[in-house]
Design an enzyme around this catalytic site. Structure first.
Site, PDB file in Angstrom:
ATOM      1  N   ARG A 190       0.859  -1.177   0.000  1.00  0.00           N
ATOM      2  CA  ARG A 190       0.000   0.000   0.000  1.00  0.00           C
ATOM      3  C   ARG A 190       0.899   1.231   0.000  1.00  0.00           C
ATOM      4  NH1 ARG A 190      -4.994   1.374   1.613  1.00  0.00           N
ATOM      5  NH2 ARG A 190      -5.526  -0.252   0.078  1.00  0.00           N
ATOM      6  N   ASP A 205      -2.183   0.250  -4.640  1.00  0.00           N
ATOM      7  CA  ASP A 205      -1.795  -1.115  -4.305  1.00  0.00           C
ATOM      8  C   ASP A 205      -0.868  -1.622  -5.404  1.00  0.00           C
ATOM      9  OD1 ASP A 205      -3.314  -0.987  -2.052  1.00  0.00           O
ATOM     10  OD2 ASP A 205      -4.910  -2.304  -2.761  1.00  0.00           O
TER      11      ASP A 205
END
Length: 319
Positions: A214, A277
């Site tokens: 992330r 992501d």
């Protein structure tokens, strides 16, 4: 400043990891006034401005009873959104019909003078799985379709694939099918509901064993550390909600390349906070509704992500 957080019920927060709580805590430290409501507390009526029924909250030092509210349901007070300094839309996914309707109410509030972060139109225009299609140079082989035969063709071409619904969150509904094709038919039937529902299919990325990273982008600038969500116990999913282990680490050169390419573009569209992501070298999702991982990164690296966010919010409001 007066800040209104539109979020899930405060009583449901897990304060040891909740990003919205981290934002609130930093805002309170700076002396800002905090209010909170749920999306269902927002209303509009002809002849009036968009109004929310809010609770004025004060934070405590108790991790269990972490806030004190001046109002309780059903006696929340009405607050015109255009009369606060910033409205922070922090409702967690799924992005369902009610979320969609809430963005339209917030869009009307914008027309009346409210400042909303992330911008409602940008939330609608960037569905978290499909938003990557705009940036094909950074993604793995990907197919979006309702057609079962098309999925089978993609599997035959790539051998090892991931299938997922477009409206899933936290790793929900993600399947891996290897070269043997075991259970591919049943998985397609489950996800596409006999052609009624669109599915995303991607080539499996072996780098997932090192984590689904992330990467946070605030005001167009990447935070220097990512949180790698590493699958545990034979899982293919690294999501923390699916039991993944979160390990903070410096951004790689590829992470920086992707974040620097997308950051200014997305910020210009009104996305103050974005969670990219990345698996290996490939972008897999662009999270815009309620990106998380502030606390995990801060706890492991000392990088105060909430302070970076409040800095960017204050700059945006001053600009």
């Amino acid at each position: 400043m007066k800040l209104l957080f539109v979020a899930d019920p405060l009583e449901s927060f897990k304060t040891y990891k909740d990003t919205t709580y981290a934002m609130m805590r930093e805002a309170a430290r700076r002396g800002h006034t905090l209010m909170a409501c749920r999306p269902e507390d927002i209303r509009w009526q002809r002849g009036e401005r968009v109004t929310a029924f809010v609770r004025d909250i004060t934070l405590t030092d108790d991790p269990q009873d972490w806030f004190v509210a001046a109002q309780q349901a059903p006696d929340e007070r009405p607050q015109v959104l255009a009369e606060v300094d910033a409205v922070l839309m922090r409702k967690d996914p799924p992005f369902d019909s009610e979320y969609f309707y809430a963005t339209h109410l917030l869009g009307q509030a914008e027309r009346e003078g409210a400042r909303v972060f992330n911008r409602p139109a940008a939330l609608r225009d960037h569905p978290e799985k499909l938003a990557i299609l705009e940036f094909p140079q950074f993604i793995a082989p990907t197919l979006v379709t309702r057609d079962a035969a098309d999925i089978r063709r993609f599997h035959a071409e790539h051998g090892d694939i991931i299938l997922k619904p477009l409206d899933g969150m936290g790793g929900m509904g993600i399947f891996r099918v290897g070269a043997d094709g075991l259970n591919l038919g049943a998985i397609i039937e489950t996800l596409n509901r006999e052609g009624a529902q669109t599915v995303m299919v991607q080539k499996y990325l072996p780098a997932i064993v090192h984590g689904d990273k992330r990467v946070l982008v605030i005001g167009g600038e990447p935070v220097p550390y990512s949180l790698a969500r590493i699958p545990q116990g034979g899982e293919v999913r690294g999501n923390l909600a699916a039991g993944g282990k979160g390990v903070a680490q410096p951004l790689s050169e590829r992470d920086l390349e992707i974040a620097r390419a997308l950051g200014p573009v997305l910020a210009a569209r009104g996305l103050l906070l974005v969670g990219l992501d990345i698996i290996g070298d490939c972008l897999t999702e662009i999270n815009v509704t309620s990106p998380t991982c502030f606390q995990e990164i801060a706890q492991q690296t000392g990088c105060d992500v909430a302070a970076r966010y409040l800095d960017a919010l204050e700059r945006a409001l001053a600009g």
